[in-house]
Design a protein around this motif. Structure first.
Motif, short mmCIF file in Angstrom:
data_model
loop_
_atom_site.label_atom_id
_atom_site.label_comp_id
_atom_site.label_asym_id
_atom_site.label_seq_id
_atom_site.Cartn_x
_atom_site.Cartn_y
_atom_site.Cartn_z
N PRO A 185 0.80 -1.23 0.00
CA PRO A 185 0.00 0.00 0.00
C PRO A 185 0.83 1.28 0.00
N GLY A 186 2.03 1.21 0.61
CA GLY A 186 2.87 2.42 0.68
C GLY A 186 3.71 2.63 -0.56
N GLY A 187 3.67 1.67 -1.47
CA GLY A 187 4.46 1.80 -2.69
C GLY A 187 5.63 0.83 -2.73
N ARG A 188 6.05 0.46 -3.94
CA ARG A 188 7.12 -0.50 -4.13
C ARG A 188 8.45 0.00 -3.57
N HIS A 189 8.62 1.31 -3.58
CA HIS A 189 9.92 1.86 -3.16
C HIS A 189 10.23 1.57 -1.70
N LEU A 190 9.19 1.46 -0.86
CA LEU A 190 9.42 1.17 0.55
C LEU A 190 9.90 -0.27 0.75
N ILE A 191 9.56 -1.13 -0.21
CA ILE A 191 10.03 -2.51 -0.15
C ILE A 191 11.45 -2.61 -0.69
N THR A 192 11.66 -2.03 -1.86
CA THR A 192 12.96 -2.19 -2.53
C THR A 192 14.11 -1.56 -1.73
N LYS A 193 13.85 -0.49 -0.99
CA LYS A 193 14.94 0.15 -0.26
C LYS A 193 15.43 -0.68 0.92
N ASN A 194 14.60 -1.68 1.34
CA ASN A 194 14.98 -2.53 2.47
C ASN A 194 15.47 -3.91 2.07
N ILE A 195 15.55 -4.17 0.74
CA ILE A 195 16.05 -5.46 0.28
C ILE A 195 17.51 -5.63 0.73
N GLY A 196 17.81 -6.77 1.34
CA GLY A 196 19.16 -7.04 1.84
C GLY A 196 19.44 -6.38 3.17
N ARG A 197 18.38 -5.81 3.77
CA ARG A 197 18.58 -5.09 5.04
C ARG A 197 17.66 -5.68 6.12
N ASP A 198 17.86 -5.23 7.36
CA ASP A 198 16.98 -5.59 8.48
C ASP A 198 15.97 -4.47 8.65
N ALA A 199 14.71 -4.75 8.36
CA ALA A 199 13.66 -3.73 8.40
C ALA A 199 12.77 -3.90 9.63
N THR A 200 13.30 -4.52 10.67
CA THR A 200 12.49 -4.78 11.86
C THR A 200 11.94 -3.51 12.48
N THR A 201 12.81 -2.52 12.68
CA THR A 201 12.37 -1.27 13.33
C THR A 201 11.29 -0.58 12.51
N ALA A 202 11.48 -0.51 11.21
CA ALA A 202 10.50 0.16 10.36
C ALA A 202 9.16 -0.57 10.39
N PHE A 203 9.21 -1.89 10.36
CA PHE A 203 7.96 -2.65 10.28
C PHE A 203 7.17 -2.56 11.57
N PHE A 204 7.86 -2.55 12.71
CA PHE A 204 7.17 -2.54 13.99
C PHE A 204 6.93 -1.14 14.53
#
Length: 479
Positions: free
Chosen positions: A390-409
């Motif tokens: 829903p927030g756009g593909r860019h929010l997914i692609t910028k976290n590829i290969g990274r730990d997105a725990t903080t952002a997700f929670f």
């Protein structure tokens, strides 16, 4: 319930004449010395009668019962076409239907068969007389069959085994000789009652009096002797018979099993309506000593209301009610069982133990080939969701290969339960050493935190094992 006629074989060991003389011979309980594996032992050692065929059907009919169940409706039908029905007689027929019906439900059934309350001597005589008017056998004989029904429900030792079909459980078991003798059931306690002995001794005269004479005489008060005989007597008796029989047939066929589905008894309003309140049969078979059949105030159970009113006038006492906590356990068990059935058709996140453990270096290397993101120690392949975010593909692609725990929670957006559940479906691995301290409660997706598990799915039945499993899995238990 029980047959309209009793046989000599079914009578008690106590001579009713001797009993009436003032001394009751103590009976040895009929089930005192039966083997522990009684049902299996009996079915193995008791030779059943041969199957009923066209050649032997006449030899297998119980002719006295057959006569009562055919002649009575025939009389009623003849009266219907030849005797005018007056409104006074119609009203009296309905009233007497409930009186004799309550004689069975409140008297034979709940008082004597199940001892669910105590009744004063006057009330006992009233119920015995009313029950006799239903012409279904003496109290002692009726209770012996009904106790066998509860003890051996749905087996070949059950006199009206529902597994043999609707017709059999409704009326067939009375019309034809049983293939097996009904299972043993003790009624020695009833021999101590002077009311039961009185009715047993004078039963034939009492059924004539309360079955036909009383309803006829009462209708004679407004000059309708014929109507009283045909409608309040014969027609009313047909309705009482089949109302009672529905407890054996309809109550084991129509409705739901909100307390236990091990056996055939069911709860349904329609059955309650036609049986003077005996339609909540699943509850009754689970808690037979409870004076109620319906436990909710809005459920139809005139027998319960009658007993309760009698208690307010001092005619009844010690009304037994099964502990509410235990009733709720039965309800909860069935609710959990239904939820488990729904749960089993849902696709859940991969089991943690089935996922490979991947190092950080390997994770980054694989992320260069496909969109992998780490959240709460799990590696997720989000290829199928990137374009749907829903927030756009860019929010997914910028976290590829990274730990997105903080952002997700909640670092960027506090994701919904639906998002957490969906994310868990994309798990493809576990990051070695990647679970951060304080995130243990995030390992279980919201939809699985109350997931129902049977005890053998949780590592054993001991309280320690169950506690450990509940903590580690986040799952509830269904025994």
């Amino acid at each position: 319930m029980s047959s309209v006629v009793e046989t000599r074989k079914a009578t008690s060991k106590v001579d009713p004449v001797t009993a009436m003389k003032g001394s009751v011979k103590e009976e040895v309980p009929a089930d005192l010395n039966i083997p522990d594996n009684y049902v299996t032992w009996t079915l193995k050692n008791q030779k059943p009668l041969p199957p009923i065929t066209l050649e032997n059907v006449l030899q297998n009919i119980q002719w006295l019962t057959f006569a009562i169940l055919t002649i009575t409706p025939s009389i009623a039908i003849w009266g219907l076409f030849n005797v005018k029905l007056r409104w006074e007689t119609a009203l009296w027929s309905v009233i007497y239907y409930f009186i004799t019906g309550l004689g069975i439900t409140a008297g034979y059934h709940r008082l004597w068969a199940h001892r669910s309350y105590n009744a004063s001597k006057p009330l006992q005589y009233i119920l015995a007389a009313a029950g006799t008017g239903a012409v279904e056998g003496s109290i002692k004989w009726w209770c012996r069959g009904h106790r066998a029904h509860h003890r051996y429900t749905d087996t070949d030792l059950d006199p009206y085994n529902a597994h043999k079909g609707f017709f059999f459980s409704h009326i067939g078991w009375m019309l034809f000789k049983p293939r097996y003798k009904p299972g043993v059931a003790d009624v020695s306690d009833l021999s101590k009652s002077e009311v039961v002995r009185w009715q047993h001794r004078w039963y034939v005269w009492l059924i004539l009096g309360f079955g036909f004479v009383v309803p006829t005489i009462v209708a004679g008060l407004w000059g309708d002797i014929k109507g009283g005989f045909f409608y309040a007597g014969a027609a009313r008796l047909c309705f009482v018979h089949h109302s009672t029989f529905c407890v054996n047939s309809l109550a084991h066929w129509l409705g739901e099993a909100p307390f236990d589905d091990k056996h055939t008894p069911r709860d349904h309003f329609v059955t309650a309506l036609v049986t003077v309140g005996e339609g909540y049969h699943n509850f009754h078979h689970q808690f037979p000593m409870d004076y109620r059949n319906a436990i909710r105030w809005y459920q139809y159970d005139p027998t319960k209301w009658f007993i309760w009113v009698c208690s307010k006038f001092g005619l009844a006492s010690h009304l037994k009610i099964f502990p509410e906590n235990e009733v709720k356990k039965g309800q909860l068990t069935m609710q959990l069982k239904k939820l488990r059935e729904k749960q089993d058709v849902i696709t859940w996140a991969p089991n943690v133990d089935d996922l490979p453990i991947i190092s950080w270096e390997s994770f980054q290397e694989q992320s260069a080939k496909r969109p992998l993101i780490v959240i709460a120690g799990f590696i997720h392949d989000v290829a199928s969701f990137a374009d749907e975010h829903p927030g756009g593909r860019h929010l997914i692609t910028k976290n590829i290969g990274r730990d997105a725990t903080t952002a997700f929670f909640g670092g960027v957006y506090d994701h919904s339960n639906a998002a957490h559940n969906l994310l868990s479906m994309y798990r493809v691995g576990v990051l070695h050493g990647g679970i951060q301290h304080g995130l243990q409660d995030k390992l279980i997706p919201p939809a699985q935190r109350l997931r129902i598990a049977r005890y053998n799915e949780m590592g054993g039945y001991s309280s320690t094992a169950l506690s450990d499993a509940a903590v580690s899995d986040g799952e509830g238990m269904l025994g």
